[in-house]
Enzyme design. Sequence first.
Site, short mmCIF file in Angstrom:
data_model
loop_
_atom_site.label_atom_id
_atom_site.label_comp_id
_atom_site.label_asym_id
_atom_site.label_seq_id
_atom_site.Cartn_x
_atom_site.Cartn_y
_atom_site.Cartn_z
N HIS A 313 0.84 -1.19 0.00
CA HIS A 313 0.00 0.00 0.00
C HIS A 313 0.87 1.24 0.00
O HIS A 313 1.93 1.23 0.64
CB HIS A 313 -0.91 0.01 1.24
CG HIS A 313 -2.08 0.92 1.09
ND1 HIS A 313 -2.00 2.26 1.36
CD2 HIS A 313 -3.32 0.68 0.66
CE1 HIS A 313 -3.17 2.80 1.11
NE2 HIS A 313 -3.99 1.89 0.68
N ASP A 371 -7.91 -5.70 0.20
CA ASP A 371 -8.39 -6.57 -0.88
C ASP A 371 -7.97 -8.03 -0.72
O ASP A 371 -8.43 -8.89 -1.46
CB ASP A 371 -7.87 -6.04 -2.23
CG ASP A 371 -8.50 -4.71 -2.58
OD1 ASP A 371 -9.72 -4.61 -2.45
OD2 ASP A 371 -7.77 -3.78 -2.94
N1 CMC Z 1 3.97 -7.44 -4.94
C1 CMC Z 1 5.28 -7.40 -5.17
N2 CMC Z 1 6.06 -6.32 -5.00
C2 CMC Z 1 5.45 -5.22 -4.57
C3 CMC Z 1 4.07 -5.17 -4.30
C4 CMC Z 1 3.32 -6.34 -4.50
N3 CMC Z 1 2.02 -6.37 -4.25
N4 CMC Z 1 3.73 -3.93 -3.89
C5 CMC Z 1 4.87 -3.21 -3.91
N5 CMC Z 1 5.90 -3.98 -4.31
C6 CMC Z 1 7.32 -3.61 -4.38
C7 CMC Z 1 7.59 -2.72 -5.59
O1 CMC Z 1 7.94 -3.50 -6.71
C8 CMC Z 1 8.73 -1.88 -5.08
O2 CMC Z 1 9.89 -2.68 -5.10
P1 CMC Z 1 11.33 -2.04 -5.51
O3 CMC Z 1 11.62 -1.04 -4.43
O4 CMC Z 1 12.26 -3.18 -5.56
O5 CMC Z 1 11.10 -1.39 -6.85
C9 CMC Z 1 8.41 -1.67 -3.60
O6 CMC Z 1 7.59 -2.80 -3.23
C10 CMC Z 1 7.65 -0.39 -3.30
O7 CMC Z 1 6.46 -0.38 -4.06
P2 CMC Z 1 5.89 0.84 -4.86
O8 CMC Z 1 5.45 0.34 -6.20
O9 CMC Z 1 6.84 1.99 -4.81
O10 CMC Z 1 4.67 1.19 -3.99
P3 CMC Z 1 3.46 2.11 -4.40
O11 CMC Z 1 3.12 2.89 -3.20
O12 CMC Z 1 3.76 2.89 -5.64
O13 CMC Z 1 2.31 1.05 -4.77
C11 CMC Z 1 0.44 -0.37 -4.60
C12 CMC Z 1 1.30 0.69 -3.89
C13 CMC Z 1 -0.79 -0.67 -3.74
C14 CMC Z 1 -0.02 0.17 -5.95
C15 CMC Z 1 1.28 -1.65 -4.79
O14 CMC Z 1 1.70 -2.13 -3.53
C16 CMC Z 1 0.52 -2.74 -5.55
O15 CMC Z 1 0.42 -2.67 -6.77
N6 CMC Z 1 -0.05 -3.75 -4.82
C17 CMC Z 1 -0.80 -4.80 -5.47
C18 CMC Z 1 -2.17 -4.31 -5.88
C19 CMC Z 1 -3.08 -4.12 -4.69
O16 CMC Z 1 -3.23 -4.99 -3.83
N7 CMC Z 1 -3.77 -2.98 -4.65
C20 CMC Z 1 -4.75 -2.63 -3.64
C21 CMC Z 1 -4.30 -1.50 -2.77
S1 CMC Z 1 -5.34 -1.28 -1.31
C22 CMC Z 1 -6.91 -0.94 -1.90
C23 CMC Z 1 -7.04 0.19 -2.87
O17 CMC Z 1 -6.28 1.13 -2.89
O18 CMC Z 1 -7.99 0.15 -3.64
#
Ligand code: CMC
Length: 438
Positions: A313, A371
């Site tokens: 998140h 989720d």
């Molecule tokens: N699986 C694998 N790696 C992950 C995941 C994941 N679910 N989430 C983040 N990472 C990694 C990402 O690759 C990055 O790694 P690195 O530093 O090596 O590049 C690190 O963790 C930081 O992630 P980020 O992409 O900078 O984080 P963000 O704040 O931009 O993204 C997020 C947040 C929710 C979009 C992401 O965690 C994600 O896509 N999760 C899976 C989808 C999901 O479950 N979404 C629902 C969110 S809660 C409900 C809602 O908002 O509707």
Amino acid sequence: MDGKNVTTGTVTLTDNTSGKSREFPVLGGTSGPRVIDIRKLYAETGMFTFDPGFVATASCRSTITYIDGDEGILLYRGYPIEELAEKSDFMEVAYLLLYGELPSAKQKEQFFHDITYHTMVHEQLASFYRGFRRDAHPMAVLCGVVGALSAFYHDSTDIHDPHQRMVASYRLIAKMPTIAAMAYKYNLGQPFVYPKNSLHYAENFLHMCFAVPCEEVKVNPVLARAMDRIFILHADHEQNASTSTVRLAGSSGANPFACIAAGIASLWGPAHGGANEAVLKMLAQIGSRDHIPEFLRRVKTHQDHTMLMGFGHRVYKHYDPRAHVLRQSCHEVLDELGIKNEPLLDLAMELERIALQDDYFVSRKLYPNVDFYSGIILRAMGFPTSLFTVLFAIARTVGWVAQWNESIEDPDSKIGRPRQLFIGSAPRHYVAVEKRGS
Ligand code: CMC
């Protein structure tokens, strides 16, 4: 202090190229990090800030929802989400989000009555559905139908009239379950079921989804309570992508129905509300416990863009408090339905256990989010995966309209207009086609 901010100090920025320094005010709210007020930055320095994804940018002031991502705390108008999920109900939470305070018994009764009497949709709207393919994704239908509401309810589109704004807000909260249930029924090829005013909000929604004209259907109260709780947990989440979309659309003066349709479109993405559907697809794809290590290997090596859906998140660097409540609810719903062993729940719990011991997830502070468990409950209740994000949208409508009203009322609101760091071509002259080479 509530609804105000105070200047708590200043920050001095020095441009090392010109050697000039300027002071900017630092504002503090009720809770959370302080913010540097950079509204005069461009006027005074000729520079913008660069922050793709708004990682360090507060886009507005708000009094509605507060998240402490490090501690895993979520508050609606100051009330902890766990207390609301246990003791309150969705209509009361809707009132709280819209008006800022819990209602008195009389206010609660009046609010529920008023919402209930807006649940029917214009009969002409039914023919709108017939323009969609039967197998259309219900989120696509929801986007279209909600956007079309402004064509049916012209009398509540003057955003400068507080009364019309509230009527539009009530209409959206009231009609969203009806519209969502109609999308589901249309998919199934079953007749639409009209709302029933004797039923409570979540109960009414389940009835519209699962009733058929040929027999009496009584909604199981445990499932109605679970649905209501899911609605409470999804009702608002401060300035997430869909809410920011609603605010941005609203900043141009667009009508509320169009703004909420924009929010629905944004919510649909798998990184946001579409994740609940994606979690179930992921669990089905993993299939069994012994495939977990191989799946996690693919996640960690980013093979084919594989993500652990329902994990991570932007704000929470801790267990999402909503996931805690839902994990518990999962067991209650499965017990009620007499499901002794749900392989998907076993698989999800094992996946969570292994991921939370893995350095990749631990070091990045990736925990289950809302989720991760919601889809398992919804599936057990009888919903197809394609409807999961629609259910999220029903609940989030309350947050969207509360945030939209707040932004319209904010005297500092302006049309949202981000700037850019241009990295394209320098100015050049048009070249006639015969002189462009091959
Ligand atoms: N699986 C694998 N790696 C992950 C995941 C994941 N679910 N989430 C983040 N990472 C990694 C990402 O690759 C990055 O790694 P690195 O530093 O090596 O590049 C690190 O963790 C930081 O992630 P980020 O992409 O900078 O984080 P963000 O704040 O931009 O993204 C997020 C947040 C929710 C979009 C992401 O965690 C994600 O896509 N999760 C899976 C989808 C999901 O479950 N979404 C629902 C969110 S809660 C409900 C809602 O908002 O509707």
